[in-house]
Design an enzyme around this catalytic site. Structure first.
Site, PDB file in Angstrom:
ATOM      1  N   TYR A   1       0.835  -1.195   0.000  1.00 21.61           N
ATOM      2  CA  TYR A   1       0.000   0.000   0.000  1.00 21.61           C
ATOM      3  C   TYR A   1       0.875   1.252   0.000  1.00 21.61           C
ATOM      4  O   TYR A   1       1.573   1.543   0.975  1.00 21.61           O
ATOM      5  CB  TYR A   1      -0.931   0.026   1.212  1.00 21.61           C
ATOM      6  N   GLN A   2       0.798   1.960  -1.108  1.00 22.08           N
ATOM      7  CA  GLN A   2       1.519   3.223  -1.258  1.00 22.08           C
ATOM      8  C   GLN A   2       3.004   3.070  -0.913  1.00 22.08           C
ATOM      9  O   GLN A   2       3.570   3.868  -0.154  1.00 22.08           O
ATOM     10  CB  GLN A   2       0.873   4.315  -0.407  1.00 22.08           C
TER      11      GLN A   2
END
Length: 338
Positions: free
Chosen positions: A61-62
């Site tokens: 995630y990111q």
């Protein structure tokens, strides 16, 4: 907030798990709609204040910034022993395979990076994000068992798999004396119920916790079609890939959610999650606005009648596989041997 045991583990988790994919540095390029650290922290604090103790993130995630935001917020806002932190790791990359990085080494590298991102000594639940067709499952299980024995991980889970895959993995783990998967994080909600074919009954039989993602179908189950569209709704091509092809039949169910919400004087979010809470241990609910987590927590107090549950379920028609599971297949016709 209500709490329950996570399958066969001794983890006591809130019935709502806060999904943290919406937190992280948007400049990393994975998603443009994620929250910066200040606003992520506000949502996390609100969840803690409402009794949420279960948080789910991932190294993917990111580019790891979700883990960093979550880790810093929880270190400042909660006692470590009072929260249950889950994160996930991806399959080996082609570069790792080319360099001869084994499955065991890969798992160790991934957990060490995630622990550094989180600023923690251990995670409560370490989740195999998706099946790695290019790595023997024995190697993954061996690697996971090693980090459990070292105290870096308390329990392991799996995401985006078929029932036969977790059954196979846990059979190998039992034979070898390895840690077994205690939870499954699959794609399951009121308009996508394909997990009910095999995964739900299997997990019920084996007391494996269900912690599904996309609990609100990327917002589709929280509002009428075309109503209050968000930046994510406009830009999330992956969500469109999962749901656009079945929108006509899905909208019949969504209309019933809206009707029942109006009748009961609650939000569509509450109705949709109240239904899912009758089926699973703890749905993973993403939150990028205060009302997202507030509505999710209220859902734990809403009890639907049997007739209401039947009314919501009745229009469902079988769906083709969507999202990660539609892509969960080997590059050739035969999986690598374990």
């Amino acid at each position: 907030m209500k709490y329950t045991k996570l399958g066969k583990s001794d983890l006591n988790v809130s019935r709502i798990c806060m999904g943290c994919m919406g937190f992280g540095e948007a400049a990393t390029g994975q998603h443009s709609w994620t929250l910066d650290e200040e606003h992520s922290r506000e949502i996390i604090k609100k969840g803690l204040d409402l009794g949420v103790n279960f948080f789910d993130t991932a190294i993917a995630y990111q580019s790891g910034t979700s883990e960093q935001y979550v880790g810093r917020a929880l270190r400042d806002l909660a006692e470590r022993e009072n929260v249950v932190v889950a994160t996930k790791f991806l399959p080996r990359t082609p570069d790792e395979i080319e360099r001869g990085i084994s499955g065991q080494q890969h798992v160790r590298n991934m957990i060490n990076t995630s622990l550094a991102n989180l600023g923690m000594d251990y995670v409560d639940l370490y989740i195999y994000h998706m099946w790695d067709w290019n790595t023997p499952v024995y190697d993954i299980l061996d690697g996971l068992n090693s980090i459990v024995k070292e105290g870096k991980v308390r329990y392991i889970g799996i995401s985006n798999c078929f029932a036969w895959q977790i059954a196979k993995a846990n059979a190998i783990a039992e034979k070898e004396g390895f840690s077994k998967f205690v939870s499954v994080q699959g794609h399951y909600n009121l308009i996508f119920r394909e997990e009910e074919r095999e995964m739900v009954p299997y997990c019920s039989e084996e007391n494996i916790a269900l912690t599904p993602y996309s609990a609100l179908a990327s917002g589709r189950l929280s509002r009428r079609p075309g109503e209050g569209d968000t930046k994510r709704a406009a830009e999330d091509s992956y969500a469109r890939f999962k749901y656009d092809a079945t929108a006509d039949t899905d909208n019949i169910i969504i209309a019933r959610v809206a009707e029942l919400a109006e009748k009961r004087g609650v939000s569509m979010t509450e109705v949709s999650l109240a239904w899912l809470l009758t089926k699973v241990t703890a749905p993973v609910v993403g939150a990028t606005k205060m009302h997202h987590i507030e509505g999710a927590v209220r859902a734990t107090e809403l009890e639907l009648t049997d007739d209401e549950i039947l009314y919501l379920e009745e229009p469902y028609v079988p769906h083709p596989l969507a999202g990660v599971m539609a892509q969960n297949k080997p590059s050739n016709s035969k999986e690598k041997h374990v």
